[in-house]
Design a protein around this motif. Structure first.
Motif, PDB file in Angstrom:
ATOM      1  N   GLY A  53       0.787  -1.234   0.000  1.00 36.44           N
ATOM      2  CA  GLY A  53       0.000   0.000   0.000  1.00 36.44           C
ATOM      3  C   GLY A  53       0.814   1.276   0.000  1.00 36.44           C
ATOM      4  N   LEU A  54       1.952   1.269  -0.700  1.00 37.18           N
ATOM      5  CA  LEU A  54       2.821   2.445  -0.801  1.00 37.18           C
ATOM      6  C   LEU A  54       3.121   2.756  -2.256  1.00 37.18           C
ATOM      7  N   THR A  55       3.639   3.950  -2.504  1.00 38.87           N
ATOM      8  CA  THR A  55       4.126   4.285  -3.839  1.00 38.87           C
ATOM      9  C   THR A  55       5.565   3.805  -3.964  1.00 38.87           C
ATOM     10  N   PHE A  56       6.054   3.683  -5.194  1.00 41.15           N
ATOM     11  CA  PHE A  56       7.437   3.238  -5.359  1.00 41.15           C
ATOM     12  C   PHE A  56       8.407   4.270  -4.795  1.00 41.15           C
ATOM     13  N   GLN A  57       8.002   5.553  -4.759  1.00 37.81           N
ATOM     14  CA  GLN A  57       8.874   6.585  -4.178  1.00 37.81           C
ATOM     15  C   GLN A  57       9.057   6.358  -2.675  1.00 37.81           C
ATOM     16  N   GLN A  58       7.987   5.935  -2.007  1.00 36.70           N
ATOM     17  CA  GLN A  58       8.092   5.645  -0.576  1.00 36.70           C
ATOM     18  C   GLN A  58       8.995   4.441  -0.343  1.00 36.70           C
ATOM     19  N   VAL A  59       8.896   3.436  -1.214  1.00 32.80           N
ATOM     20  CA  VAL A  59       9.773   2.263  -1.112  1.00 32.80           C
ATOM     21  C   VAL A  59      11.228   2.700  -1.318  1.00 32.80           C
ATOM     22  N   GLN A  60      11.468   3.583  -2.288  1.00 31.05           N
ATOM     23  CA  GLN A  60      12.828   4.096  -2.514  1.00 31.05           C
ATOM     24  C   GLN A  60      13.374   4.748  -1.258  1.00 31.05           C
ATOM     25  N   LYS A  61      12.562   5.569  -0.615  1.00 31.47           N
ATOM     26  CA  LYS A  61      13.016   6.253   0.603  1.00 31.47           C
ATOM     27  C   LYS A  61      13.322   5.254   1.712  1.00 31.47           C
ATOM     28  N   TYR A  62      12.514   4.210   1.839  1.00 32.10           N
ATOM     29  CA  TYR A  62      12.804   3.165   2.818  1.00 32.10           C
ATOM     30  C   TYR A  62      14.141   2.504   2.489  1.00 32.10           C
ATOM     31  N   GLU A  63      14.338   2.169   1.230  1.00 34.32           N
ATOM     32  CA  GLU A  63      15.539   1.441   0.834  1.00 34.32           C
ATOM     33  C   GLU A  63      16.813   2.273   1.005  1.00 34.32           C
ATOM     34  N   ARG A  64      16.706   3.578   0.883  1.00 34.41           N
ATOM     35  CA  ARG A  64      17.868   4.466   1.084  1.00 34.41           C
ATOM     36  C   ARG A  64      18.095   4.773   2.558  1.00 34.41           C
ATOM     37  N   GLY A  65      17.109   4.478   3.387  1.00 40.49           N
ATOM     38  CA  GLY A  65      17.200   4.813   4.798  1.00 40.49           C
ATOM     39  C   GLY A  65      16.759   6.228   5.083  1.00 40.49           C
ATOM     40  N   ALA A  66      16.241   6.928   4.070  1.00 36.46           N
ATOM     41  CA  ALA A  66      15.787   8.303   4.251  1.00 36.46           C
ATOM     42  C   ALA A  66      14.542   8.351   5.132  1.00 36.46           C
ATOM     43  N   ASN A  67      13.696   7.312   5.050  1.00 37.65           N
ATOM     44  CA  ASN A  67      12.520   7.198   5.918  1.00 37.65           C
ATOM     45  C   ASN A  67      12.684   5.961   6.785  1.00 37.65           C
ATOM     46  N   ARG A  68      12.403   6.122   8.051  1.00 39.42           N
ATOM     47  CA  ARG A  68      12.488   5.006   8.992  1.00 39.42           C
ATOM     48  C   ARG A  68      11.276   4.101   8.802  1.00 39.42           C
ATOM     49  N   ILE A  69      11.508   2.784   8.857  1.00 37.63           N
ATOM     50  CA  ILE A  69      10.434   1.808   8.692  1.00 37.63           C
ATOM     51  C   ILE A  69       9.891   1.450  10.074  1.00 37.63           C
ATOM     52  N   GLY A  70       8.611   1.691  10.282  1.00 38.94           N
ATOM     53  CA  GLY A  70       7.968   1.369  11.552  1.00 38.94           C
ATOM     54  C   GLY A  70       7.774  -0.131  11.715  1.00 38.94           C
ATOM     55  N   ALA A  71       7.466  -0.540  12.935  1.00 39.62           N
ATOM     56  CA  ALA A  71       7.335  -1.964  13.255  1.00 39.62           C
ATOM     57  C   ALA A  71       6.252  -2.651  12.428  1.00 39.62           C
ATOM     58  N   SER A  72       5.085  -2.027  12.298  1.00 39.15           N
ATOM     59  CA  SER A  72       4.004  -2.679  11.551  1.00 39.15           C
ATOM     60  C   SER A  72       4.349  -2.789  10.067  1.00 39.15           C
ATOM     61  N   ARG A  73       5.017  -1.767   9.537  1.00 40.40           N
ATOM     62  CA  ARG A  73       5.425  -1.802   8.132  1.00 40.40           C
ATOM     63  C   ARG A  73       6.524  -2.856   7.923  1.00 40.40           C
ATOM     64  N   LEU A  74       7.427  -2.985   8.877  1.00 43.50           N
ATOM     65  CA  LEU A  74       8.480  -3.994   8.795  1.00 43.50           C
ATOM     66  C   LEU A  74       7.856  -5.388   8.805  1.00 43.50           C
ATOM     67  N   PHE A  75       6.819  -5.550   9.607  1.00 44.46           N
ATOM     68  CA  PHE A  75       6.109  -6.821   9.650  1.00 44.46           C
ATOM     69  C   PHE A  75       5.464  -7.115   8.294  1.00 44.46           C
ATOM     70  N   ASP A  76       4.816  -6.101   7.697  1.00 42.76           N
ATOM     71  CA  ASP A  76       4.217  -6.262   6.365  1.00 42.76           C
ATOM     72  C   ASP A  76       5.283  -6.647   5.338  1.00 42.76           C
ATOM     73  N   LEU A  77       6.417  -5.959   5.387  1.00 41.01           N
ATOM     74  CA  LEU A  77       7.511  -6.245   4.452  1.00 41.01           C
ATOM     75  C   LEU A  77       8.010  -7.682   4.621  1.00 41.01           C
ATOM     76  N   SER A  78       8.103  -8.141   5.864  1.00 36.60           N
ATOM     77  CA  SER A  78       8.589  -9.505   6.099  1.00 36.60           C
ATOM     78  C   SER A  78       7.638 -10.536   5.484  1.00 36.60           C
ATOM     79  N   ARG A  79       6.337 -10.264   5.553  1.00 36.54           N
ATOM     80  CA  ARG A  79       5.363 -11.194   4.970  1.00 36.54           C
ATOM     81  C   ARG A  79       5.431 -11.172   3.444  1.00 36.54           C
ATOM     82  N   VAL A  80       5.472  -9.979   2.859  1.00 36.69           N
ATOM     83  CA  VAL A  80       5.484  -9.868   1.397  1.00 36.69           C
ATOM     84  C   VAL A  80       6.796 -10.426   0.823  1.00 36.69           C
ATOM     85  N   LEU A  81       7.907 -10.180   1.501  1.00 34.30           N
ATOM     86  CA  LEU A  81       9.211 -10.628   1.013  1.00 34.30           C
ATOM     87  C   LEU A  81       9.565 -12.032   1.501  1.00 34.30           C
TER      88      LEU A  81
END
Length: 164
Positions: A53-81
């Motif tokens: 439920g994010l834009t690719f720009q938000q994913v880019q910011k997560y991947e660069r470390g520019a935006n911190r990934i919250g616990a619930s989002r990290l959990f979502d990422l772990s399931r999808v990945l």
């Protein structure tokens, strides 16, 4: 009637991540692990964004470390990945693990803080990921093994040459 303080509504003045211009090394590491897994799966930033439920720009910011990934989002990422949450913290360099996390204003204003120089993991570089994906596209195990041995021999020769 509420007094106006000039602080953003719903937030304490000074709370949140300080604007130092540099991402926290832990955020950079976690983001690089997201990128590593996404790339190994052959998934685009756009597809990952859609899945959580994010834009690719938000994913880019997560991947660069520019935006911190919250616990619930990290959990979502772990399931999808399809990895455990701990995957994102695996192989963290000691410098990153020792980095101070400044979420709250808890230091003296103007306090000097040591700056940790953080070099991203070479295993998370695009070149490395593309090389690994290309390597595993080689169907013949004997060809793959010969390429592996050739690569090791070239690397060992370079190390020996540098030592001379």
């Amino acid at each position: 009637m509420q007094a106006t303080t000039g602080a953003p509504r719903g937030r304490r003045a000074g709370a949140g991540r300080p604007k130092t211009g540099k991402p926290n090394p832990i955020d950079v590491h976690v983001g690089s692990r997201v990128r590593l897994r996404r790339t190994l799966l052959g998934m685009s930033q756009e597809k990952l964004g859609e899945a959580i439920g994010l834009t690719f720009q938000q994913v880019q910011k997560y991947e660069r470390g520019a935006n911190r990934i919250g616990a619930s989002r990290l959990f979502d990422l772990s399931r999808v990945l399809d990895v455990p949450v701990s995957f994102f913290f695996d192989d963290m360099p000691a410098e990153a693990a020792a980095a101070r996390v400044d979420d709250e204003e808890d230091g003296t204003p103007g306090e000097e803080r040591p700056v940790n120089v953080y070099e991203p993991d070479p295993m998370a570089k695009r070149e490395t990921l593309e090389l690994v994906r290309a390597y595993y596209k080689i169907n013949d195990p004997s060809v793959r093994k010969r390429l592996f041995e050739l690569t090791k021999a070239v690397a060992n020769a370079a190390v020996a040459e540098a030592a001379e």
